[in-house]
Design a protein around this motif. Structure first.
Motif, PDB file in Angstrom:
ATOM      1  N   GLU A   7      -9.463  -1.728   1.922  1.00 48.06           N
ATOM      2  CA  GLU A   7      -8.264  -2.306   2.530  1.00 48.06           C
ATOM      3  C   GLU A   7      -8.614  -3.459   3.464  1.00 48.06           C
ATOM      4  O   GLU A   7      -7.879  -4.453   3.550  1.00 48.06           O
ATOM      5  N   ILE A  13      -2.813  -4.446  -1.327  1.00 46.40           N
ATOM      6  CA  ILE A  13      -3.058  -3.405  -2.321  1.00 46.40           C
ATOM      7  C   ILE A  13      -1.715  -2.750  -2.596  1.00 46.40           C
ATOM      8  O   ILE A  13      -1.117  -2.142  -1.708  1.00 46.40           O
ATOM      9  N   ASP A  15       0.845  -0.520  -5.561  1.00 48.34           N
ATOM     10  CA  ASP A  15       0.913   0.294  -6.763  1.00 48.34           C
ATOM     11  C   ASP A  15       1.989  -0.259  -7.680  1.00 48.34           C
ATOM     12  O   ASP A  15       2.891  -0.993  -7.245  1.00 48.34           O
ATOM     13  N   ARG A  75      -5.242   3.640 -12.217  1.00 48.52           N
ATOM     14  CA  ARG A  75      -5.330   4.808 -11.341  1.00 48.52           C
ATOM     15  C   ARG A  75      -5.285   6.127 -12.104  1.00 48.52           C
ATOM     16  O   ARG A  75      -5.529   7.183 -11.518  1.00 48.52           O
ATOM     17  N   MET A  98      -2.681  -0.535 -10.396  1.00 51.41           N
ATOM     18  CA  MET A  98      -2.413  -1.083  -9.065  1.00 51.41           C
ATOM     19  C   MET A  98      -3.090  -2.438  -8.942  1.00 51.41           C
ATOM     20  O   MET A  98      -4.022  -2.760  -9.687  1.00 51.41           O
ATOM     21  N   ARG A 138      -4.580   7.980  -5.770  1.00 55.26           N
ATOM     22  CA  ARG A 138      -3.464   7.574  -4.918  1.00 55.26           C
ATOM     23  C   ARG A 138      -3.835   6.270  -4.222  1.00 55.26           C
ATOM     24  O   ARG A 138      -5.012   5.972  -3.997  1.00 55.26           O
ATOM     25  N   VAL A 139      -2.827   5.501  -3.868  1.00 55.08           N
ATOM     26  CA  VAL A 139      -3.077   4.223  -3.203  1.00 55.08           C
ATOM     27  C   VAL A 139      -3.888   4.433  -1.926  1.00 55.08           C
ATOM     28  O   VAL A 139      -4.807   3.661  -1.621  1.00 55.08           O
ATOM     29  N   ARG A 143      -7.332   2.532  -0.743  1.00 54.27           N
ATOM     30  CA  ARG A 143      -7.389   1.748   0.498  1.00 54.27           C
ATOM     31  C   ARG A 143      -8.604   2.111   1.348  1.00 54.27           C
ATOM     32  O   ARG A 143      -9.216   1.245   1.976  1.00 54.27           O
TER      33      ARG A 143
END
Length: 399
Positions: A7, A13, A15, A75, A98, A138-139, A143
């Motif tokens: 990040e 960033i 999704d 992802r 993403m 997951r985002v 990150r």
């Protein structure tokens, strides 16, 4: 070498929407929707990607308009495929992807792209994935991914340019192979239309028409490659997506022979894809693929193979079954009518087709060698164990 999070190295960033963008009507569309099947070996492939309308594009890019040097990361299904957007690409994110936008004041986009492709980071991404049925990222996990960076931005750029030069050569080889195939199909079509064409039913000119095996998968490297539906794409076979099965469990009749035609025979989106088998190694296919082996006493197997490639749209339309359970029966493949030049014209055409296919295979073989070199250099350069200057000499010798 400092440690930062992903990040911290990215401006953005985001999704994708958790569904697939609706495809534009055939022949229309202003942009491509990129999903996991369109990211292969570190590159975004537009061939085969679905187009979307302007309205869909505006909706799907409301959070971020993808631009050159952005990175697309998958992802799930599978986790961890990576592609960098190149100049001129107009894209929106498909399902399960993403977008990462590198902060160019801190990191070189190409460097970050190859970093994400490195074995250590791929293992980390898969380790972070959660979900028992379909592992996914997951985002938030992306990150906070730790990124060790070479401190000097100039060194990052040098690494990115060096590895990028290999990818550019790989792209040239892919273009050579694609052009060779286009010429082959054009010559075949010309021969059919300029000669007295012959229509034959597939089952009348084959020595084998059979589904593949139910694999007994293994991790032993000396066992037999078994192809699945994902391996058949764009008229060719991609062995990188194959697995291994116990050789002793495979009947000799199911071992592939040169010039066999492979037809994907189950599944939505993959059914009907056709490829010719031309690689000089032992392999088989799983039960989702039909093997078509032409009788060389009745037709030229190479010409018949190209007739099958041209018939792919018709084969794709032949599937039966409910959504998600589409099936192409062996009898349907056997009942397909294909058009061939006369026997005399087939013999002349075979020489031209063989020459073009050999050129394509040479280009693809070089591409695989360069990809292996690139993949070997990535961890060495990222860790600092190999200096850019030394890597440059290795690349110069290879290209």
């Amino acid at each position: 070498m400092s440690m930062q999070t992903l990040e911290e190295l990215c401006e953005l960033i985001v999704d994708c929407k958790n569904r697939t963008p609706p495809a534009a009507p055939v022949g229309e569309g202003v942009a491509f929707s990129i999903g996991t099947p369109d990211i292969v070996d570190g590159r975004i492939r537009l061939q085969g990607a679905k187009r979307v309308t302007q309205e869909t594009y505006d909706i799907w890019t409301a959070r971020a308009v993808p631009r050159a040097d952005d990175i697309i990361l998958t992802r799930e299904a599978p986790v961890g495929r990576v592609g960098r957007i190149e100049d001129g690409m107009i894209l929106c994110l498909g399902q399960r992807t993403m977008l990462l936008r590198p902060d160019i004041s801190r990191t070189d986009p190409r460097f970050l792209h190859y970093f994400l492709l490195s074995d250590d980071v791929q293992a980390m991404l898969h380790g972070h994935a959660s979900g028992s049925t379909v592992p996914h990222l997951r985002v938030a996990q992306v990150r906070t991914l730790p990124v060790p960076l070479v401190p000097d931005l100039a060194v990052q750029r040098a690494i990115g340019q060096l590895l990028g030069a290999l990818d550019e050569k790989i792209a040239v080889d892919a273009a050579v192979a694609a052009t060779s195939r286009e010429l082959s199909l054009a010559f075949f079509g010309q021969a059919v239309h300029s000669d007295q064409p012959v229509e034959v039913m597939v089952e009348s000119v084959v020595t084998a028409l059979t589904r593949g095996v139910a694999p007994k998968y293994t991790d032993s490297s000396d066992e037999l490659p078994v192809l699945n539906q994902k391996c058949v794409r764009d008229g060719r076979v991609n062995l990188e997506l194959s697995r291994l099965t116990l050789r002793e469990k495979v009947n000799a009749s199911k071992l592939l022979q040169r010039n066999d035609v492979l037809v994907n025979s189950t599944g939505v989106g993959t059914l009907g894809r056709v490829a010719r088998w031309t690689l000089p190694l032992e392999a088989t296919v799983d039960s989702h693929i039909t093997i078509v082996r032409f009788d060389k006493q009745k037709v030229d197997p190479v010409c018949a193979g190209f007739a099958m490639l041209l018939a792919q749209p018709d084969i794709e339309a032949m599937g039966e079954g409910s959504t998600g359970q589409t099936e192409l029966r062996r009898a349907q493949v056997g009942g397909l009518e294909i058009t061939l030049p006369s026997s005399a014209a087939q013999k002349e055409l075979r020489i031209r087709l063989d020459a073009l296919e050999e050129r394509a295979e040479q280009a693809l073989a070089e591409s695989r060698t360069l990809a292996a070199l690139r993949n070997a250099l990535i961890p060495q350069l990222m860790s600092g164990r190999l200096r850019v200057r030394d890597a440059e000499r290795i690349v110069e010798d290879a290209v």
